[in-house]
Design a protein around this motif. Structure first.
Motif, PDB file in Angstrom:
ATOM      1  N   LEU A  39     -45.089 -49.281  17.361  1.00 57.75           N
ATOM      2  CA  LEU A  39     -45.060 -49.932  18.674  1.00 57.75           C
ATOM      3  C   LEU A  39     -46.229 -50.879  18.884  1.00 57.75           C
ATOM      4  O   LEU A  39     -46.044 -52.057  19.178  1.00 57.75           O
ATOM      5  CB  LEU A  39     -45.036 -48.877  19.780  1.00 57.75           C
ATOM      6  CG  LEU A  39     -43.788 -48.005  19.798  1.00 57.75           C
ATOM      7  CD1 LEU A  39     -43.939 -46.906  20.816  1.00 57.75           C
ATOM      8  CD2 LEU A  39     -42.573 -48.845  20.087  1.00 57.75           C
ATOM      9  N   CYS A  40     -47.448 -50.357  18.770  1.00 59.99           N
ATOM     10  CA  CYS A  40     -48.611 -51.194  19.072  1.00 59.99           C
ATOM     11  C   CYS A  40     -49.184 -51.882  17.837  1.00 59.99           C
ATOM     12  O   CYS A  40     -49.968 -52.819  17.972  1.00 59.99           O
ATOM     13  CB  CYS A  40     -49.685 -50.365  19.774  1.00 59.99           C
ATOM     14  SG  CYS A  40     -50.264 -48.952  18.841  1.00 59.99           S
ATOM     15  N   GLY A  41     -48.820 -51.437  16.638  1.00 63.92           N
ATOM     16  CA  GLY A  41     -49.286 -52.076  15.412  1.00 63.92           C
ATOM     17  C   GLY A  41     -50.655 -51.623  14.960  1.00 63.92           C
ATOM     18  O   GLY A  41     -51.199 -52.172  14.012  1.00 63.92           O
ATOM     19  N   ASP A  42     -51.254 -50.637  15.624  1.00 66.81           N
ATOM     20  CA  ASP A  42     -52.559 -50.135  15.205  1.00 66.81           C
ATOM     21  C   ASP A  42     -52.442 -49.410  13.875  1.00 66.81           C
ATOM     22  O   ASP A  42     -51.467 -48.721  13.611  1.00 66.81           O
ATOM     23  CB  ASP A  42     -53.121 -49.158  16.246  1.00 66.81           C
ATOM     24  CG  ASP A  42     -53.545 -49.849  17.524  1.00 66.81           C
ATOM     25  OD1 ASP A  42     -53.705 -51.079  17.503  1.00 66.81           O
ATOM     26  OD2 ASP A  42     -53.705 -49.142  18.528  1.00 66.81           O
ATOM     27  N   ARG A  43     -53.468 -49.583  13.039  1.00 70.04           N
ATOM     28  CA  ARG A  43     -53.516 -48.838  11.794  1.00 70.04           C
ATOM     29  C   ARG A  43     -54.295 -47.562  12.049  1.00 70.04           C
ATOM     30  O   ARG A  43     -55.433 -47.599  12.487  1.00 70.04           O
ATOM     31  CB  ARG A  43     -54.159 -49.666  10.694  1.00 70.04           C
ATOM     32  CG  ARG A  43     -53.303 -50.842  10.300  1.00 70.04           C
ATOM     33  CD  ARG A  43     -53.888 -51.621   9.149  1.00 70.04           C
ATOM     34  NE  ARG A  43     -54.017 -50.840   7.936  1.00 70.04           N
ATOM     35  CZ  ARG A  43     -53.047 -50.674   7.028  1.00 70.04           C
ATOM     36  NH1 ARG A  43     -51.900 -51.234   7.230  1.00 70.04           N
ATOM     37  NH2 ARG A  43     -53.255 -49.973   5.953  1.00 70.04           N
ATOM     38  N   LEU A  44     -53.662 -46.422  11.782  1.00 68.43           N
ATOM     39  CA  LEU A  44     -54.240 -45.129  12.093  1.00 68.43           C
ATOM     40  C   LEU A  44     -54.460 -44.336  10.813  1.00 68.43           C
ATOM     41  O   LEU A  44     -53.596 -44.300   9.949  1.00 68.43           O
ATOM     42  CB  LEU A  44     -53.300 -44.336  13.011  1.00 68.43           C
ATOM     43  CG  LEU A  44     -52.847 -45.032  14.290  1.00 68.43           C
ATOM     44  CD1 LEU A  44     -51.713 -44.250  14.913  1.00 68.43           C
ATOM     45  CD2 LEU A  44     -54.000 -45.155  15.238  1.00 68.43           C
ATOM     46  N   ASN A  45     -55.619 -43.682  10.714  1.00 68.07           N
ATOM     47  CA  ASN A  45     -55.818 -42.771   9.594  1.00 68.07           C
ATOM     48  C   ASN A  45     -55.297 -41.394   9.987  1.00 68.07           C
ATOM     49  O   ASN A  45     -54.830 -41.191  11.103  1.00 68.07           O
ATOM     50  CB  ASN A  45     -57.283 -42.742   9.146  1.00 68.07           C
ATOM     51  CG  ASN A  45     -58.204 -42.242  10.215  1.00 68.07           C
ATOM     52  OD1 ASN A  45     -57.778 -41.589  11.164  1.00 68.07           O
ATOM     53  ND2 ASN A  45     -59.488 -42.541  10.072  1.00 68.07           N
ATOM     54  N   ASN A  46     -55.365 -40.446   9.081  1.00 67.61           N
ATOM     55  CA  ASN A  46     -54.787 -39.119   9.330  1.00 67.61           C
ATOM     56  C   ASN A  46     -55.465 -38.411  10.499  1.00 67.61           C
ATOM     57  O   ASN A  46     -54.809 -37.719  11.271  1.00 67.61           O
ATOM     58  CB  ASN A  46     -54.876 -38.264   8.076  1.00 67.61           C
ATOM     59  CG  ASN A  46     -53.969 -38.783   6.994  1.00 67.61           C
ATOM     60  OD1 ASN A  46     -53.034 -39.508   7.259  1.00 67.61           O
ATOM     61  ND2 ASN A  46     -54.268 -38.413   5.756  1.00 67.61           N
TER      62      ASN A  46
END
Length: 80
Positions: free
Chosen positions: A45-52
């Motif tokens: 949705l927002c395109g943020d890159r998230l780590n675990n």
């Protein structure tokens, strides 16, 4: 009865040797993995890159997503 006990002990020994062998077996053949490629997810949705750790924080409610209700990682407010 002795044969059954010997088969059980032999089976356990083979099982533990198999588990120890899997620890030393190479996981992947070929080139080395690119650092950070598989450990970072992109929010659809927002395109943020998230780590675990960030994904787990979203699931546990310690972090908020701008698209609260639609985010697949965001925990619902109505769940405990």
């Amino acid at each position: 009865m002795d044969i059954l006990l010997a088969a059980l002990i032999l089976g356990l020994a083979v099982y533990f040797l198999f588990r120890i062998g899997r620890a030393f077996w190479p996981k992947r053949f070929g080139s080395a993995p690119v650092p950070g490629s598989s450990s970072r997810l992109r929010c659809p949705l927002c395109g943020d890159r998230l780590n675990n750790a960030e994904v787990e924080a979203l699931r546990q409610g310690r972090r908020k997503c701008p698209h609260m209700a639609e985010c697949p990682y965001q925990r619902s407010r109505w769940l405990n």
